[in-house]
Design a protein around this motif. Structure first.
Motif, mmCIF file in Angstrom:
data_model
loop_
_atom_site.group_PDB
_atom_site.id
_atom_site.type_symbol
_atom_site.label_atom_id
_atom_site.label_comp_id
_atom_site.label_asym_id
_atom_site.label_seq_id
_atom_site.Cartn_x
_atom_site.Cartn_y
_atom_site.Cartn_z
ATOM 1 N N TYR B 175 0.805 -1.222 0.000
ATOM 2 C CA TYR B 175 0.000 0.000 0.000
ATOM 3 C C TYR B 175 0.844 1.281 0.000
ATOM 4 C CZ TYR B 175 -4.625 -2.007 -0.074
ATOM 5 O OH TYR B 175 -5.778 -2.632 -0.495
ATOM 6 N N LYS B 176 2.062 1.182 -0.570
ATOM 7 C CA LYS B 176 2.835 2.409 -0.766
ATOM 8 C C LYS B 176 2.435 2.964 -2.132
ATOM 9 C CE LYS B 176 7.452 3.606 0.575
ATOM 10 N NZ LYS B 176 8.832 3.105 0.726
ATOM 11 N N GLY B 177 1.549 3.948 -2.119
ATOM 12 C CA GLY B 177 1.009 4.472 -3.368
ATOM 13 C C GLY B 177 1.898 5.510 -4.018
ATOM 14 N N ALA B 178 1.507 5.932 -5.210
ATOM 15 C CA ALA B 178 2.312 6.884 -5.980
ATOM 16 C C ALA B 178 1.839 8.313 -5.755
ATOM 17 C CB ALA B 178 2.237 6.550 -7.465
ATOM 18 N N MET B 179 0.583 8.474 -5.345
ATOM 19 C CA MET B 179 0.011 9.810 -5.195
ATOM 20 C C MET B 179 0.712 10.563 -4.058
ATOM 21 S SD MET B 179 -4.000 10.426 -4.391
ATOM 22 C CE MET B 179 -4.457 11.745 -3.269
ATOM 23 N N PRO B 180 1.165 11.791 -4.319
ATOM 24 C CA PRO B 180 1.839 12.535 -3.260
ATOM 25 C C PRO B 180 0.936 12.700 -2.035
ATOM 26 C CG PRO B 180 2.073 13.660 -5.368
ATOM 27 C CD PRO B 180 1.090 12.558 -5.589
ATOM 28 N N CYS B 181 1.525 12.590 -0.858
ATOM 29 C CA CYS B 181 0.754 12.792 0.374
ATOM 30 C C CYS B 181 0.735 14.287 0.658
ATOM 31 C CB CYS B 181 1.378 12.020 1.522
ATOM 32 S SG CYS B 181 0.451 12.197 3.045
ATOM 33 N N LYS B 182 -0.170 14.975 -0.041
ATOM 34 C CA LYS B 182 -0.214 16.439 0.061
ATOM 35 C C LYS B 182 -1.617 16.884 -0.335
ATOM 36 C CE LYS B 182 2.207 20.565 -1.597
ATOM 37 N NZ LYS B 182 1.690 21.269 -0.434
ATOM 38 N N ALA B 183 -2.283 17.535 0.596
ATOM 39 C CA ALA B 183 -3.664 17.947 0.358
ATOM 40 C C ALA B 183 -3.745 18.990 -0.742
ATOM 41 C CB ALA B 183 -4.256 18.508 1.652
ATOM 42 N N GLY B 184 -4.697 18.794 -1.656
ATOM 43 C CA GLY B 184 -5.015 19.838 -2.630
ATOM 44 C C GLY B 184 -6.116 20.729 -2.061
ATOM 45 N N ASP B 185 -6.854 21.324 -2.957
ATOM 46 C CA ASP B 185 -7.949 22.205 -2.543
ATOM 47 C C ASP B 185 -9.133 21.327 -2.125
ATOM 48 O OD1 ASP B 185 -9.041 24.603 -2.053
ATOM 49 O OD2 ASP B 185 -9.244 25.234 -4.150
ATOM 50 N N ILE B 186 -9.581 21.479 -0.893
ATOM 51 C CA ILE B 186 -10.667 20.648 -0.376
ATOM 52 C C ILE B 186 -11.771 21.562 0.146
ATOM 53 C CG2 ILE B 186 -11.313 18.946 1.378
ATOM 54 C CD1 ILE B 186 -8.450 17.861 1.192
ATOM 55 N N ASP B 187 -12.995 21.283 -0.258
ATOM 56 C CA ASP B 187 -14.107 22.164 0.129
ATOM 57 C C ASP B 187 -14.465 21.993 1.602
ATOM 58 O OD1 ASP B 187 -16.299 24.022 -0.710
ATOM 59 O OD2 ASP B 187 -17.482 22.364 0.112
ATOM 60 N N ALA B 188 -14.495 20.754 2.057
ATOM 61 C CA ALA B 188 -14.864 20.489 3.452
ATOM 62 C C ALA B 188 -14.502 19.049 3.793
ATOM 63 C CB ALA B 188 -16.360 20.701 3.678
ATOM 64 N N TYR B 189 -14.234 18.821 5.081
ATOM 65 C CA TYR B 189 -13.957 17.461 5.554
ATOM 66 C C TYR B 189 -14.942 17.122 6.662
ATOM 67 C CZ TYR B 189 -11.601 13.515 7.843
ATOM 68 O OH TYR B 189 -11.315 12.298 8.404
ATOM 69 N N PHE B 190 -15.606 15.966 6.522
ATOM 70 C CA PHE B 190 -16.543 15.470 7.533
ATOM 71 C C PHE B 190 -16.020 14.152 8.104
ATOM 72 C CE2 PHE B 190 -19.191 18.132 4.856
ATOM 73 C CZ PHE B 190 -20.121 18.710 5.715
ATOM 74 N N GLU B 191 -16.149 13.989 9.413
ATOM 75 C CA GLU B 191 -15.790 12.693 10.014
ATOM 76 C C GLU B 191 -16.852 12.307 11.033
ATOM 77 O OE1 GLU B 191 -11.725 12.238 11.228
ATOM 78 O OE2 GLU B 191 -12.090 10.296 12.196
ATOM 79 N N LEU B 192 -17.434 11.127 10.813
ATOM 80 C CA LEU B 192 -18.352 10.541 11.792
ATOM 81 C C LEU B 192 -17.552 9.565 12.635
ATOM 82 C CD1 LEU B 192 -21.932 9.192 11.346
ATOM 83 C CD2 LEU B 192 -20.141 7.596 12.097
ATOM 84 N N HIS B 193 -17.794 9.554 13.952
ATOM 85 C CA HIS B 193 -17.020 8.686 14.844
ATOM 86 C C HIS B 193 -17.875 8.340 16.048
ATOM 87 C CE1 HIS B 193 -13.458 7.053 16.842
ATOM 88 N NE2 HIS B 193 -12.777 7.258 15.729
ATOM 89 N N ILE B 194 -17.660 7.172 16.619
ATOM 90 C CA ILE B 194 -18.319 6.901 17.900
ATOM 91 C C ILE B 194 -17.730 7.858 18.932
ATOM 92 C CG2 ILE B 194 -18.820 4.492 17.330
ATOM 93 C CD1 ILE B 194 -16.526 3.722 19.292
ATOM 94 N N GLU B 195 -18.526 8.200 19.933
ATOM 95 C CA GLU B 195 -18.094 9.217 20.895
ATOM 96 C C GLU B 195 -16.836 8.810 21.651
ATOM 97 O OE1 GLU B 195 -20.767 9.852 24.177
ATOM 98 O OE2 GLU B 195 -19.259 10.987 25.265
#
Lengths: 414, 414
Positions: B175-195
């Motif tokens: 699972y060592k991918g080729a895509m750079p680990c670097k965020a581009g332009d992102i509109d929003a990030y949502f995360e659902l999680h147990i409390e």
């Protein structure tokens, strides 16, 4: 040449065996990491057995792997004299701890061989398995079983902290012998050992006559809690066994300081928690701790404080304390007549000596339960031990080796 | 059928993915032990990637192994909405922690597929590598690198507590991918999680709208001492790093209790000493500890007390404290507009909800450094987590999943 009161061992020959041993199972620079029942332990045992056979000794291995090398006496029916110690080391051990005592026995025998002197009673040189307890806790199990303190199968079942069981490892290295691990009639047991403390070196003494051992009490405690998240779990809902263990070892150290003025010591030596990882509270923690004090009553008080500290630590962390094992040793256990005989040799040979108490555990403590026993301490630089910087010069052994030689021969010839 | 305000996810389908995940990397009964970059992590990743591909998503792997599954929008040029969490678990982990958040994203996409609804902006479902930090400390490294907090090669060099390096393990599981680990332009990030806390369950709430995270400060400290014998070494000559560690974690726990009234927490989670064996004092001990408090100034005070406690503990044990790593997270980091949007959905859909603060660390904390971010908490029984007894029913996710669905689609379609 014959054996006379002026006979002396060969320091050079003794030192050459120390140096050969120092090449097997090396650890950090200058030190050894020759843990019990590992490949390097086997390699050292093989070398020692060969040396013994070359010296004409009859070698037997017992069920727990201890090596008994016998030099026959003119009266083979008489109970033999034993001389022993151990060839295993701590993980960051030195080149002398234990090793010097076994190789002292070998040198003594070689010296008698040179002179063609056969003692009346047989002499047996012993390497006790797992004196250190560094892989298999508790320490000194083989001598303990030998004198009936431990059951053989209980020892076989001991689990190494790296996984395998004692019995399996013993078989793997080829040292599971047929001889029952059970002491017969023994006339006397002698053990030479480096002091492992700073007293002889600080006072520039050449040798110490050991009068007894600090009464010592040890425990292995398991704290039981519950895993949970390190973040949202409220303090009052936590059962973090790692904290129970940390509080216990902190309390043990406090006990050590409280009794330090009377030369008491208290030690936390092990805390193994699970999972022991960031983000999660641990649900188990195993701790090993002990207390030691020259006065037996004070040592018992310290031990009871240690036990109560375990329960208090568990309570403060919302955990439960389970005592997995407890042990005690030390006291005035050595034989007055043997001690006198060793003192007489110190005076006769003119060494700068003193009486001294042992503070470490030794196989001699177990043997003292079975037969007259005595120990001789030799100096080590700064008292540094269980450390690769443990350091001795050949001359540090001169007094001890020669006192051992004459005390043993006198006893064996009587 | 088309997407309407009454559209609801399929709880059954979501639950079936939870159950499939619960079979991979099982630990103690009912729990998971799916540590990052292990074989079971790979197996779970493979399953997730297949699910994503079956759902028509374009899957990309970045250099740190995070999985990005993209559903194209009608306007592919617009910055996408990210929904993510993690599929790795603690060593005694549950079936929902992190996993529910990733599979919530998958269910949302499947739901939109059913209705043939293509949002204006793309939607990307993310599985972040090594959120837990249970094998490779610190946690949340992949999201941290993604937003520029950590260097990629620093992450590659992290050493697992079982030995191998992050980069090697990543390559090993493919699972060592080729895509750079670097965020581009992102509109929003949502995360659902147990409390992962007891509040929602205790108040019988169906869902929590996360307003921020408890300011948290962590340290990894190494104590340096010297090995020596546990017996004869006088208390005042000891440098037992194990005791320094024990004293430090005891002091950290005391800090937690001192601030517990204001809902502060302080945790010792790791103490790894060497040799950590009976008979010998330890020369190193690594400790991990953190403090958390809802008030940022108090959290900073607790953190400073923790740091000073490390030096004090070292001094009391005759050792030296070396700070190997320090980290901080939390605060009012989430986006007010996104939070409002989620609250609006809670009201519109008629759930029993409340505002809540996160006390655990989450990848959302890192994403909040880069783009508007928000989190939704779902209840878990008794707040038990990082424990195989972590427990949720399908209905526990009903409110959270449907609020996520509508909040995301509203944002993606605007």
């Amino acid at each position: 040449m014959s054996f006379t009161p002026e006979t002396r061992v060969s320091l050079d020959r003794f030192w050459s065996t120390i140096e050969a041993s120092a090449k097997i199972g090396t650890g950090r620079p200058g030190g050894l990491s020759r843990l019990s029942l590992t490949d390097s332990d086997r390699e050292m045992r093989d070398l020692f057995v060969n040396w013994c056979k070359d010296a004409g000794l009859a070698v037997e291995i017992d069920e727990l792997g201890s090596i008994f090398a016998r030099r026959e006496g003119t009266d083979p029916e008489l109970p033999p004299i034993y001389i022993g110690s151990h060839l295993d080391t701590q993980i960051n051990g030195g080149r002398f701890d234990g090793i010097a005592g076994v190789l002292a026995g070998l040198e003594l025998v070689r010296c008698l061989n040179d002179l063609g002197h056969v003692t009346r009673r047989p002499i047996v040189v012993v390497d006790w398995t797992n004196e250190e307890g560094a892989r298999f806790s508790p320490p000194m199990v083989a001598s303990g079983c030998f004198v009936g303190k431990y059951e053989r199968d209980w020892v076989y079942a001991l689990e190494a902290d790296d996984g395998p069981r004692f019995g399996d490892e013993l078989e793997r290295i080829g040292y599971k012998g047929a001889m029952p691990c059970k002491a017969g009639d023994i006339d006397a047991y002698f053990e030479l050992h480096i002091e492992q403390g700073p007293i002889l070196d600080a006072e520039k003494r050449q040798v110490g006559v050991v009068t007894g051992g600090y009464p010592s009490h040890g425990v292995r405690v398991r704290f039981e809690g519950e895993t949970a998240h390190t973040g949202p779990t409220p303090m009052d809902l936590r059962h973090n066994a790692l904290i129970a263990g940390a509080r216990f070892l902190t309390a043990v150290d406090d006990i050590g300081w409280d009794f330090a003025v009377g030369d008491g010591k208290a030690t936390g030596s092990r805390l193994a928690a699970w999972p022991n990882k960031p983000g999660i509270l641990s649900d188990t923690a195993q701790c090993i701790a002990d207390v030691r004090h020259p006065d037996p009553i004070t040592a018992r008080v310290m031990a009871e404080k240690m036990r109560r500290a375990a329960h208090a630590a568990a309570a403060m962390a919302g955990c439960r304390a389970v005592f997995e094992d407890e042990w005690s040793w030390g006291g005035d256990i050595f034989d007055a007549e043997l001690i006198s005989g060793i003192r007489d040799e110190a005076v006769r040979q003119g060494w700068n000596w003193r009486d001294i108490q042992s503070q470490a555990g030794h196989d001699a403590y177990h043997m003292a339960l079975h037969c007259p026993t005595a120990m001789i301490f030799t100096p080590c630089k700064g008292g540094i031990t269980h450390n690769n910087n443990e350091s001795c010069e050949p001359e540090d052994f001169e007094a001890g080796l020669n006192m051992l030689l004459h005390a043993v021969v006198k006893r064996a010839d009587r």
